[in-house]
Motif scaffolding. Structure first.
Motif, mmCIF file in Angstrom:
data_model
loop_
_atom_site.group_PDB
_atom_site.id
_atom_site.type_symbol
_atom_site.label_atom_id
_atom_site.label_comp_id
_atom_site.label_asym_id
_atom_site.label_seq_id
_atom_site.Cartn_x
_atom_site.Cartn_y
_atom_site.Cartn_z
ATOM 1 N N ASP A 270 10.588 -48.928 26.546
ATOM 2 C CA ASP A 270 11.020 -48.256 25.051
ATOM 3 C C ASP A 270 12.529 -47.964 25.166
ATOM 4 O OD1 ASP A 270 8.527 -48.449 24.126
ATOM 5 O OD2 ASP A 270 8.120 -46.308 24.500
ATOM 6 N N ARG B 107 14.504 -51.135 24.763
ATOM 7 C CA ARG B 107 14.076 -52.157 23.580
ATOM 8 C C ARG B 107 15.286 -52.696 22.864
ATOM 9 N NH1 ARG B 107 12.976 -51.820 18.621
ATOM 10 N NH2 ARG B 107 13.154 -49.553 18.632
ATOM 11 N N ARG C 255 7.029 -47.681 14.896
ATOM 12 C CA ARG C 255 7.165 -47.772 16.209
ATOM 13 C C ARG C 255 7.667 -49.314 16.703
ATOM 14 N NH1 ARG C 255 7.748 -44.915 20.645
ATOM 15 N NH2 ARG C 255 7.271 -43.157 19.488
ATOM 16 N N GLY C 256 9.058 -49.286 17.349
ATOM 17 C CA GLY C 256 8.985 -50.541 17.771
ATOM 18 C C GLY C 256 9.678 -51.653 16.646
ATOM 19 N N LYS D 76 12.241 -50.629 14.481
ATOM 20 C CA LYS D 76 13.736 -50.005 14.091
ATOM 21 C C LYS D 76 14.774 -50.284 14.994
ATOM 22 C CE LYS D 76 11.832 -48.240 10.195
ATOM 23 N NZ LYS D 76 12.017 -47.016 9.749
#
Lengths: 301, 301
Positions: free
Chosen positions: A225, A228, A296-297, A299
């Protein structure tokens, strides 16, 4: 103004998502790209109209349909916006609102060194949504759902044009915020550009340490995270770093001070100072939890 | 050894998830916690057996059932592990394997300053899974699915005990890796502790800049992902920072060098250097993409 037709220049992950979202909101979308395959895909998806064209097409007669677009979105890297806008300007509809999706705003405002056709207005825009994945294939209709969408009009813009753009932004499910270009660049340096610098440096540092790739096998979700966005498009970020360098450097210096404070607390096993910084951070994350939107994941900004 | 019964000490997000996963794998779980309400919830969920007890119970007769547990998991902060292990040791089953879930390993190996009962072995463990949310309420049966699970046996451990623990770890869906304690602490300082330091410093810095909370409204997913783990439990991380400070500081110094390199490249608008660092980072992220496991937004380590 009632927006019936829009043009989207650049059908990457942002432009493609815009085209899909606008289309879903009942606005006819003309797609403009320099890649025939992308145009074909978007046509096949039913996302863009017959009026769509390849901007590298030699014959400018193909540009004519642009004269029907009420709103034009330039979804291309920051430093490409002005040259592309100049190239397309003769084909803008009278009273059209032209906007972009770039990550910095002062640079644009200062770079438009040519006259737009009568009645045409440019209003800077920045959807706080994106993806670490690039290209049309990763675009999605719901990318902007509940995401902040910043507009940076200048005093020269009319209220009507700003309202038109706000309405379109709301139609794709995003939340419009009006902010001055200078303020945008300072705030976004903190909440978007600094996280990108931090994630990029972290991933680059670990990549150097773990040349064989053995360490990453042991990494959990935290590493993933935190890093990313380091997989995001270089071209997009190069332009952001170069056109907002001054504000980004200020934020890096403030961050480095905090990092050093925590490093010293860890080095001296100073529980009280570790705790203080930890809770400052926790409060910030918790405060931000209900802010902004999106998936989630998905942007990047 | 065939593991039929396990004990989990500490029913927080990790211990609770372990209890749920073990239970789902057909292993009877005895829950040990210091909070009656948590014990009651886990009992009601059918996750832990009648043998479960409150470790703060004055009368140690309640500890007796621990003598039936083939494997004992200590899912508590690093610095609590040794005192709790000493307290429970007289009740460990002969031949039991005792393990923990702490984020640092050298400290433990060096701190066990008492004799375990005959045949009982301690093997350090570290599931690379977690959550920024604390407590039993956030525990989940599938937390360890496809996640790396590090075991750090010493030369004193028997092959049988290591194999027993590996088998249990596989049963809950995790992937066991055997690594020496020193190596664990160095690797995890890079891929877990450094990301935590970075996320905590970033969130604390932005929190200080954005006292009114107005800036965060404009933040996108990038800020959230990069700082998510900064909301993790302080108690867990305090112990990690204090017991692995030397390795963490080394990693911070390497990271600071990379950050400075990128800052200088941005300051001097040096496209080539920005590109080099950007692609180093991108390669690292892409290499790590298929490594590790678990659920986005559920891991903290």
């Amino acid at each position: 103004m009632n927006v019936e037709k829009a043009a989207v220049v650049g059908l990457g992950v942002i432009g493609g998502s815009l085209a899909k979202a606008l289309n879903a909101a009942g606005i006819e979308v003309m797609g403009i790209d320099m890649d025939d395959e992308t145009l074909l895909k978007a046509r096949k998806d039913g996302v863009i109209s017959h009026d769509s064209f390849n901007i590298n097409e030699g014959d400018e007669k193909y540009f004519e349909p642009l004269k029907k677009a009420d709103v034009v979105f330039l979804a291309i890297p920051v430093m490409d916006i002005v040259p592309v806008m100049r190239r397309l300007a003769p084909f803008f509809k009278k009273d059209a609102v032209v906007t972009d999706t770039g990550g910095t705003k002062r640079f644009l405002v200062n770079s438009i060194n040519f006259e737009l056709p009568e009645g045409v207005e440019f209003i800077g825009g920045h959807p706080m949504a994106g993806s670490e994945k690039s290209g049309y294939d990763h675009s999605r209709e719901d990318l902007f759902l509940n995401a902040p969408y910043i507009l940076t009009p200048t005093p020269e813009n009319t209220k009507t044009s700003v309202e038109t753009l706000k309405k379109v932004v709301s139609k794709i499910g995003a939340i419009p915020y009006v902010v001055a270009a200078e303020e945008h660049d300072r705030i976004i340096a903190a909440v978007s550009h600094l996280p990108q610098v931090v994630a990029t440096s972290l991933a680059a540092a670990i990549g150097e340490l773990d040349e064989g790739g053995e360490w990453l096998k042991l990494a959990g979700r935290g590493f993933k995270d935190t890093t990313r966005i380091a997989a995001s498009s270089f071209k997009i970020w190069r332009d952001v770093f170069i056109t907002n360098g001054d504000e980004i450097i200020k934020m890096i210096r403030l961050y480095e001070k905090k990092l050093e404070e925590l490093a010293e607390a860890i080095e001296s096993k100073d529980e009280g100072r570790i705790k203080k910084i930890f809770y400052e951070a926790k409060r910030c994350v918790e405060r931000g939890e209900n802010c902004g939107g999106g998936h989630r994941g998905q942007k990047e900004n």
